[in-house]
Design an enzyme around this catalytic site. Structure first.
Site, mmCIF file in Angstrom:
data_model
loop_
_atom_site.group_PDB
_atom_site.id
_atom_site.type_symbol
_atom_site.label_atom_id
_atom_site.label_comp_id
_atom_site.label_asym_id
_atom_site.label_seq_id
_atom_site.Cartn_x
_atom_site.Cartn_y
_atom_site.Cartn_z
ATOM 1 N N HIS A 51 -1.185 -1.243 -4.214
ATOM 2 C CA HIS A 51 -2.493 -0.899 -3.652
ATOM 3 C C HIS A 51 -2.535 0.619 -3.461
ATOM 4 C CE1 HIS A 51 -6.151 -1.787 -1.313
ATOM 5 N NE2 HIS A 51 -5.742 -0.866 -0.453
ATOM 6 N N MET A 59 -12.114 4.906 -1.156
ATOM 7 C CA MET A 59 -12.792 5.222 0.110
ATOM 8 C C MET A 59 -13.375 6.619 -0.065
ATOM 9 S SD MET A 59 -9.897 3.656 2.601
ATOM 10 C CE MET A 59 -8.713 3.591 1.268
ATOM 11 N N HIS A 89 -8.327 1.235 -4.318
ATOM 12 C CA HIS A 89 -9.319 1.076 -3.247
ATOM 13 C C HIS A 89 -9.972 2.434 -3.003
ATOM 14 C CE1 HIS A 89 -9.746 0.222 1.405
ATOM 15 N NE2 HIS A 89 -10.908 0.381 0.821
ATOM 16 N N SER A 129 0.838 -1.191 0.000
ATOM 17 C CA SER A 129 0.000 0.000 0.000
ATOM 18 C C SER A 129 0.875 1.244 0.000
ATOM 19 C CB SER A 129 -0.909 0.002 1.230
ATOM 20 O OG SER A 129 -1.521 1.262 1.326
ATOM 21 N N MET A 179 -11.918 -5.437 5.008
ATOM 22 C CA MET A 179 -11.128 -4.511 5.832
ATOM 23 C C MET A 179 -10.895 -5.150 7.201
ATOM 24 S SD MET A 179 -10.388 -1.985 3.956
ATOM 25 C CE MET A 179 -9.435 -1.139 5.214
ATOM 26 N N ASP A 221 -4.729 3.749 -2.231
ATOM 27 C CA ASP A 221 -5.858 4.116 -1.371
ATOM 28 C C ASP A 221 -6.350 5.527 -1.679
ATOM 29 O OD1 ASP A 221 -6.219 1.877 0.468
ATOM 30 O OD2 ASP A 221 -4.202 2.358 1.183
ATOM 31 N N MET A 243 -8.803 8.418 -0.660
ATOM 32 C CA MET A 243 -9.653 8.880 0.456
ATOM 33 C C MET A 243 -10.070 10.327 0.193
ATOM 34 S SD MET A 243 -7.514 7.429 3.687
ATOM 35 C CE MET A 243 -6.668 5.831 3.615
ATOM 36 N N ASP A 296 -7.047 -6.136 4.057
ATOM 37 C CA ASP A 296 -6.385 -4.828 4.102
ATOM 38 C C ASP A 296 -6.429 -4.272 5.521
ATOM 39 O OD1 ASP A 296 -5.385 -2.288 3.565
ATOM 40 O OD2 ASP A 296 -7.069 -1.686 2.278
HETATM 41 C C1 DX5 Z 1 -6.463 1.846 5.365
HETATM 42 C C2 DX5 Z 1 -5.961 1.496 3.990
HETATM 43 C C3 DX5 Z 1 -4.858 0.518 3.945
HETATM 44 C C4 DX5 Z 1 -3.591 0.913 4.658
HETATM 45 C C5 DX5 Z 1 -3.079 -0.329 5.334
HETATM 46 O O1 DX5 Z 1 -7.638 2.558 5.246
HETATM 47 O O2 DX5 Z 1 -7.010 0.991 3.196
HETATM 48 O O3 DX5 Z 1 -4.585 0.095 2.621
HETATM 49 O O4 DX5 Z 1 -2.599 1.409 3.830
HETATM 50 O O5 DX5 Z 1 -2.011 0.004 6.132
HETATM 51 P P1 DX5 Z 1 -1.307 -1.005 7.123
HETATM 52 O O6 DX5 Z 1 -0.836 -2.191 6.314
HETATM 53 O O7 DX5 Z 1 -0.199 -0.201 7.712
HETATM 54 O O8 DX5 Z 1 -2.347 -1.407 8.139
HETATM 55 ZN ZN ZN Z 2 -6.625 0.033 1.224
#
Ligand code: DX5
Ligand code: ZN
Length: 219
Positions: free
Chosen positions: A34, A69, A67, A9, A142, A36, A38, A180
């Site tokens: 990956h 969010m 991903h 990620s 998640m 993310d 947000m 994740d």
């Molecule tokens: C959290 C993200 C993850 C995050 C995971 O909302 O979706 O992808 O990067 O991080 P770690 O592996 O540090 O828990």
């Molecule tokens: Zn993620």
């Protein structure tokens, strides 16, 4: 059975040293990245837009696992696909868990030539989504509350993974099962044993030797 894929990620990347880390990732055993997204509304954090995705894809042409969010995945999924997403996952909660809207968005993602799947937060059950599983290339569970890296793994979420594995067999489907949040030297084994084949790992990968840590999870 699907072969195991590690999806580092990039939320946990060292942003003072991006090019060097992308070079390491390119040479590593990671097949995916990956990414993310947000929006500061669906989760209380802000990350990357589509231009950043395009830049990452150009610098590091690994399979891009995006991903979302965001509150409005119906608007943003096509935009991220246009800018380099190979696979888009969106939260069922963002569509009020409405099966008709979920099915339509999965169909739209496929219509744009990308792979697609659903994600559920820790407090959302997975069973209500059985009817859309046949349209998922991947289901993401998640194992932390979405929003931040570096949180503690919620082992209870493995029950959802076990259910998905059983359904995949009984319904004769082939979606990947991704997890994740909170993956580290201990929890990755629990996730694999429960039936995950795709592991997202952020802080664990980037706070250690990147290539060795990825390889360690594939041994
Ligand atoms: C959290 C993200 C993850 C995050 C995971 O909302 O979706 O992808 O990067 O991080 P770690 O592996 O540090 O828990
Ligand atoms: Zn993620």
């Amino acid at each position: 059975m699907n072969s195991i894929v590690i999806a580092p990620s990039i939320l946990s990347l060292d942003y003072s040293n991006v090019s060097a880390q992308l070079e390491i990732l390119k040479e590593s055993k990671a097949e995916w990245l990956h990414f993310d997204v947000m929006d500061g509304h669906f989760v209380p954090n802000l990350t990357f837009g589509p231009d950043i995705l395009r830049g990452f894809k150009k610098a590091c042409p690994l399979f891009m696992d995006v991903h979302l969010m965001v509150e409005d995945p119906e608007t943003y999924a096509p935009i991220f696909i246009k800018n380099g997403a190979d696979l888009v996952t969106f939260h069922t909660e963002a569509l009020n868990n409405d099966l008709t809207r979920i099915q339509k968005l999965l169909d739209d993602i496929h219509g744009l030539g990308a792979k697609g799947g659903i994600v559920v937060k820790p407090n959302t059950a997975i069973e209500p989504f059985e009817s859309v599983l046949q349209s998922c290339d991947l289901v993401l569970i998640m194992s932390v509350e979405p929003g931040f890296g570096g949180q503690k793994f919620m082992a209870d979420m493995l029950k959802k993974v076990e259910w998905l594995k059983e359904k995949r067999e009984t319904l004769n489907l082939s979606y990947r099962i991704e997890i994740d949040g909170g993956i580290n030297q201990d929890t990755y084994r629990f996730a694999l044993n429960a039936g995950c084949d795709t592991l997202v790992a952020g802080s664990y990968v980037f706070k250690n030797d990147i290539a060795k840590t990825i390889e360690g999870m594939l041994e």
